[in-house]
Enzyme design. Sequence first.
Site, PDB file in Angstrom:
ATOM      1  N   GLU A  74      -0.834   5.715   7.452  1.00  0.00           N
ATOM      2  CA  GLU A  74      -0.177   5.199   8.649  1.00  0.00           C
ATOM      3  C   GLU A  74      -0.086   6.316   9.687  1.00  0.00           C
ATOM      4  O   GLU A  74       0.371   7.428   9.367  1.00  0.00           O
ATOM      5  CB  GLU A  74       1.231   4.684   8.325  1.00  0.00           C
ATOM      6  CG  GLU A  74       1.283   3.640   7.219  1.00  0.00           C
ATOM      7  CD  GLU A  74       0.667   2.317   7.623  1.00  0.00           C
ATOM      8  OE1 GLU A  74       0.628   2.039   8.846  1.00  0.00           O
ATOM      9  OE2 GLU A  74       0.234   1.559   6.734  1.00  0.00           O
ATOM     10  N   GLY A 121       0.815  -1.203   0.000  1.00  0.00           N
ATOM     11  CA  GLY A 121       0.000   0.000   0.000  1.00  0.00           C
ATOM     12  C   GLY A 121       0.848   1.251   0.000  1.00  0.00           C
ATOM     13  O   GLY A 121       2.091   1.198   0.009  1.00  0.00           O
TER      14      GLY A 121
END
Length: 312
Positions: A279, A71
């Site tokens: 993140e 990702g």
Amino acid sequence: MKLTREARSIAVVINTGSRKGSAARELVVRSLDAAGLPVSAMYTVDEAGDLNRTLERAVTGGHDLVAVGGGDGTVASAAGLVAGTDVALGVLPLGTANDLARTLEIPKDLGEACKALAEGKIVDIDLGRANGQPFLNVASAGLSVAVTQALSPRLKRLIGPMAYGVATVRSYAKHKPFHARLEFPEGDHQPVELENLLQVAVGNGRYYGGGNAVSPTAGIDDHTLDIYAILMAPLREQAKIARSLKNGKFVENERVHHVTSQRVRLVTTPPLPVNLDGEITTGTPTDFTVQRNAVHVVVPKDSTSATFEGRP
């Protein structure tokens, strides 16, 4: 123009924890070999804690090209390691959103992405930093963090990019407005105090959140950051803003504060976590900078997303 085929040694890193990563290894090796780009070394990552160690091994292993399958967060971690070096980065879109691949015009289909990698050209792109941590697409505080926390692996596996919409609706209902101060160390803007905020974001690339545009003019090699803050508003006005997320014209709304700069400091009350390309790795206060032409990356030969300029 530098071409991928000139690479002498190629490493592939596959994050098997990404949405499509567990089934990708054999297809990647087979597709690259068929396209005339044999793999010198293959690394797989099964646990999140092993990602940076594995990427470091690949980047320092003497390879000309490191292709990363995962990702956007995985690719951003790799970009932070290759930044400022002559190692080129390849992008194999195996995540849910794959916004960097969208920005760089890399095909969504993995086999086609491998072919584009083998036949591609090398350009250089900017790298964003938030308190020193790398990001390629967007860093943000506020609603987007709650959305990231609501994006369970199961939800992403089941419905793919549509998971962002579901998670956004869930998170919006629970959102608590916050206060932010934007400071500009370059002196190109006066400090700004903003109350009753939904979200503050700092964009380095063009796309984020599954295909939303940072702004109509944002680019990943324009050497600037797009900074925007969305104020809370009645539901009808929020819906109007949401409808123009895809083309980036939401920044023209009167309830959105938008500027560009090479550096910005974000201070929030209360302190908030900050999401970097999906993140959550840092928090406010946050110092944002852009590294011009920091990363050499492979794009399809007909891509117009970036050029090779060389580092300043």
